[in-house]
Design an enzyme around this catalytic site. Sequence first.
Site, short mmCIF file in Angstrom:
data_model
loop_
_atom_site.label_atom_id
_atom_site.label_comp_id
_atom_site.label_asym_id
_atom_site.label_seq_id
_atom_site.Cartn_x
_atom_site.Cartn_y
_atom_site.Cartn_z
N GLU A 163 -0.67 8.73 1.09
CA GLU A 163 -0.07 7.92 2.15
C GLU A 163 0.51 8.74 3.30
OE1 GLU A 163 2.58 5.09 0.32
OE2 GLU A 163 0.97 4.13 -0.79
N GLU A 283 -4.37 2.84 -5.10
CA GLU A 283 -3.17 2.12 -5.54
C GLU A 283 -3.29 0.68 -5.08
OE1 GLU A 283 0.67 3.61 -4.40
OE2 GLU A 283 0.10 5.70 -4.70
#
Length: 498
Positions: A163, A283
């Site tokens: 991320e 995810e």
Amino acid sequence: MKQLRIALSADSRADFTNNAAFCVGTGRMGLALHQAYQEQLALAKELAGFQYIRGHGLFCDDMAIYQPYTDARGVSHEAYNFTYLDRVMDSYLKLGIRPFLELGFMPEKMASGTQTIFYWKGNVTPPSDMDKWTAMVKATLAHLRDRYGYDEVCRWPCEVWNEPNLVNFWENADKAKYLELYAATAKAVKEVLPDMRVGGPAICGGEGSQQWVDDFLRFCRDNQLPLDFVTRHAYMGQQTTKTGRYTYHAMCAVEDTYQEMKRTREIIDSYPEYRGMEMHITEFNTSYNPLCPIHDTNLNAAYIAGLLACLGDVAASYSYWTFGDVFEESGVPTRPFHGGFGMIAGGLIVKPTMWTFAFFNCLKGTPVYRDEHAVIACNADGSYEGVLWNLCREDKRDLCVSMEMPDGGAHTLLTRIVDEDCCNPLKVWHDMGEPASLSREELEFLRVAAQPVCQSRLLKEGEPVQMTLGRNAVMHFKLRPYRPAHEYGYDYEWYNNL
């Protein structure tokens, strides 16, 4: 009551790709050194058949890989310690699950800054020396290659960072710095293991996330960088409300999440060089917060069923974050139910969402039906197997499913049901008074309360197939021809005459 009528014929077919078992998420890798972690992972593997596992912290200080030192002459040396890495990898492979490697975060002694994330203080700054970073990556992969074999390790996908489009996970969300990191790291991976598959950028949703994907692909193309797959994340939580330690969200619809993932798929396919390249959702979940009570609920299980039914249309895998509640982003959990990401609570209490994955793991036949409530497959032996769910947002009614079968004769219907009433360990825990520490008796009761209700029914020839799902229920069913094998002298009706 809502009604769903399904008519199946001998030539029924449906588009459905089941990648639910490919990968599952975990907390930081160092947690794999805990016995409770290994017990939860073994149970998750048994129930859902996960093939890969992905998590943070490969290079964090608790894994103790980076160990530079200065000798007596004052000369600095790079050195590495793989003791814990070997223990973790050995434990995964012993369970029959392979790592989906995430390369991060930054060892403190290699970091360019002090910004950290989580209770366990993962450093999220770029390396102070890129050559030292790539040397560590190469040394780690070379060690894995030598210990487990070239062909084995090349089966482990390798993702660069986590991320980087979020300021909490990458200092200043500096895109240029991330692209520099990716370029150096991908080349280092291929130098040691030319056949290892490497990808990124592992972005999460939010404003500008799709532009990150586009810029990343253009950068890789223009610089002719190694790229074998594209990764991103998917969370459904929208507006946030906090009460005490806990976070609550409005949730976007399953269709909205799917459309966001589809848009990423379209961006990838817009590049001729990358058209058809695998996309891995490394995810996904409802809430992105590890203290959100939805994770413990039957509502969560129904949401995830809807996602498992459609994400295979656009992604080669989608890794639920996470398999278990041995997890410490916000600190060590203090209660058996605390809104944790995991599908298995402390004490091996199975949460409803774990059964969603277990049920989808049963779908191995030819898909014959799919909609927003059901996925059904036909097995080679002529039986039908399916997963049904009744996600209740505005419409709280029960769902009645009626099926017309292509063949006659008697059938056996076997069902496993998870719903608000019959498989809801969170409710049982509330009714117990929410004990922070469970007695042996309470733990055993909760484990039993966390099991699906199993039912059977013998359907005579011509008798309709009907199944009713309560609010936020998820059901696995198997419908097979009735083929009795009675034993001579055993009177099945005797007890009816007592």
